[in-house]
Design a protein around this motif. Structure first.
Motif, short mmCIF file in Angstrom:
data_model
loop_
_atom_site.label_atom_id
_atom_site.label_comp_id
_atom_site.label_asym_id
_atom_site.label_seq_id
_atom_site.Cartn_x
_atom_site.Cartn_y
_atom_site.Cartn_z
N SER A 139 0.85 -1.20 0.00
CA SER A 139 0.00 0.00 0.00
C SER A 139 0.88 1.25 0.00
N HIS B 60 1.01 5.73 0.31
CA HIS B 60 0.39 6.97 0.76
C HIS B 60 0.56 8.03 -0.33
N GLN B 61 -0.43 8.88 -0.46
CA GLN B 61 -0.27 10.02 -1.35
C GLN B 61 0.48 11.11 -0.61
N VAL B 62 1.55 11.60 -1.24
CA VAL B 62 2.41 12.60 -0.60
C VAL B 62 2.67 13.74 -1.57
N ARG C 216 2.18 14.35 3.78
CA ARG C 216 1.05 13.48 3.48
C ARG C 216 -0.13 14.29 2.93
N ARG D 18 -4.03 14.44 2.75
CA ARG D 18 -5.18 13.93 3.48
C ARG D 18 -6.48 14.33 2.77
#
Length: 366
Positions: free
Chosen positions: A30, A32-34, A41, A43
């Motif tokens: 998986s 994370h969008q950064v 990050r 959100r």
């Protein structure tokens, strides 16, 4: 394992308290969008589109939009008041052979654990009944805020539950298969059968997610400061994209690869013909030899090989003759020994007969 649902199996008048636990887990990597500039990050916030303000979780409810465009709010009390008999019960509807259920209907898989000592006896009773009948149970249950069909079956020593899609949730297959008539020759089917037999049975223990392994290796390398170029992954991806021209040629090549244990890209008719031409040219050049020293060297090598073969044949012939002579001498000795033994036996027999005659003759008196 943590349970995600508690209730009971309704098996006629028998009630079996159970806990539902997840039977599978996802090993996908998986991300994370950064923000690429500073790795911050990204959100997602829930914002009301009317006042453009973020809404806390406790102020978010359920809304159903009607065909007229109106939004109808449904509260938790409204949902709890719904007449849903399967809210805490796995209601068994009937028992059918497993082959009557197509795998396309299966959704998620769960294990059913007996909830407490009092559930052990009815749990084992249902498990053994399913084993002996060779059937599976079709049930209804409410799970994850919706009522679903379910299939209960025996998995090893436990009961497994597979949620199922409703019949009207399965889309029609029309337009998926080729619409034009396609003719498949018997020879092509024979080759396909040969390929299936050559590949043999599947060893489940050898299966692994190669893409996930490569991705994890790439992440580890970049975390250590390296910048690897995944050339091998690119080659594998590009190798699989060949255009199939002749199905027979591809099937033949697939059978050969399966038999030799090699995993190469699929061959086309042109590749096979080019390889056959190259093999023919190499064989022709090998037979014709060459002019000058190359030709004389080949001739000398052939002469030496022939001489060596002739000497080997002579040596083998001598050894064979020696073995035969030894065998003949041994056989002659055995024959002579047998004749001598026979003569001795005959002499002994004659002596016995003479002695017997003498003993039977009457004695003369004076």
């Amino acid at each position: 394992m943590r349970s995600i649902w508690k209730g009971a199996i309704s098996f006629g008048l028998v009630s079996i308290p159970i806990k539902v636990v997840a039977a599978t887990e996802n090993h996908s990597v998986s991300f994370h969008q950064v923000h690429t500039a500073d790795q911050g990050r990204i959100r997602y916030r829930k914002v009301c589109e009317l006042d453009e303000e973020e809404v806390p979780r406790e102020e978010i409810g359920r809304g159903f939009e009607t065909e007229e465009g109106r939004t109808v709010l449904l509260t938790d009390d409204d949902m709890a008041a719904l007449p849903l008999p399967t809210a805490k019960t796995v209601e068994i509807l009937g028992f059918v052979p497993a082959e009557e259920i197509d795998p396309i209907q299966l959704d998620r898989s769960y294990y059913l654990a007996a909830d407490g000592k009092r559930a052990d006896k009815p749990y084992v009773l249902l498990r053994e009944a399913l084993k002996r009948s060779g059937k599976v149970a079709v049930a209804k249950l409410a799970l994850r805020a919706r009522e679903s069909l379910g299939m209960l079956r025996v998995y090893e020593d436990a009961l497994a539950l597979h949620t199922m899609l409703w019949p009207d949730e399965i889309r029609s297959v029309s337009g998926v298969a080729p619409e034009e008539e396609v003719t498949v020759r018997d020879a092509e089917l024979d080759l396909a059968d040969t390929l299936m037999e050559t590949l043999g049975e599947l060893d489940w223990g050898d299966l692994r997610d190669e893409y996930r392994e490569a991705l994890e290796e790439l992440v580890r390398a970049k975390a250590e400061g390296a910048e690897p170029a995944p050339e091998e992954l690119r080659r594998r991806t590009e190798a699989g994209g060949g255009k199939l021209v002749d199905l027979m040629s591809v099937l033949e090549r697939s059978v050969q690869e399966a038999r030799s244990g090699q995993q190469e890209s699929e061959a086309t008719v042109h590749e096979l013909s080019d390889r056959r031409k190259e093999a023919g040219e190499r064989a022709g050049s090998g037979r014709s030899g060459g002019k000058g020293s190359g030709g004389s060297g080949a001739a000398k090598s052939g002469a030496k090989s022939a001489t060596g073969k002739s000497a080997a044949k002579k040596s083998a012939a001598k050894k064979s003759a020696a073995k035969k002579a030894t065998a003949n001498k041994t056989a002659a000795k055995k024959t002579a020994a047998k004749k001598t033994a026979a003569k001795k036996s005959a002499g002994a027999t004659g002596a016995k007969k003479t002695a017997a005659k003498k003993s039977t003759r009457p004695r003369k008196t004076a």
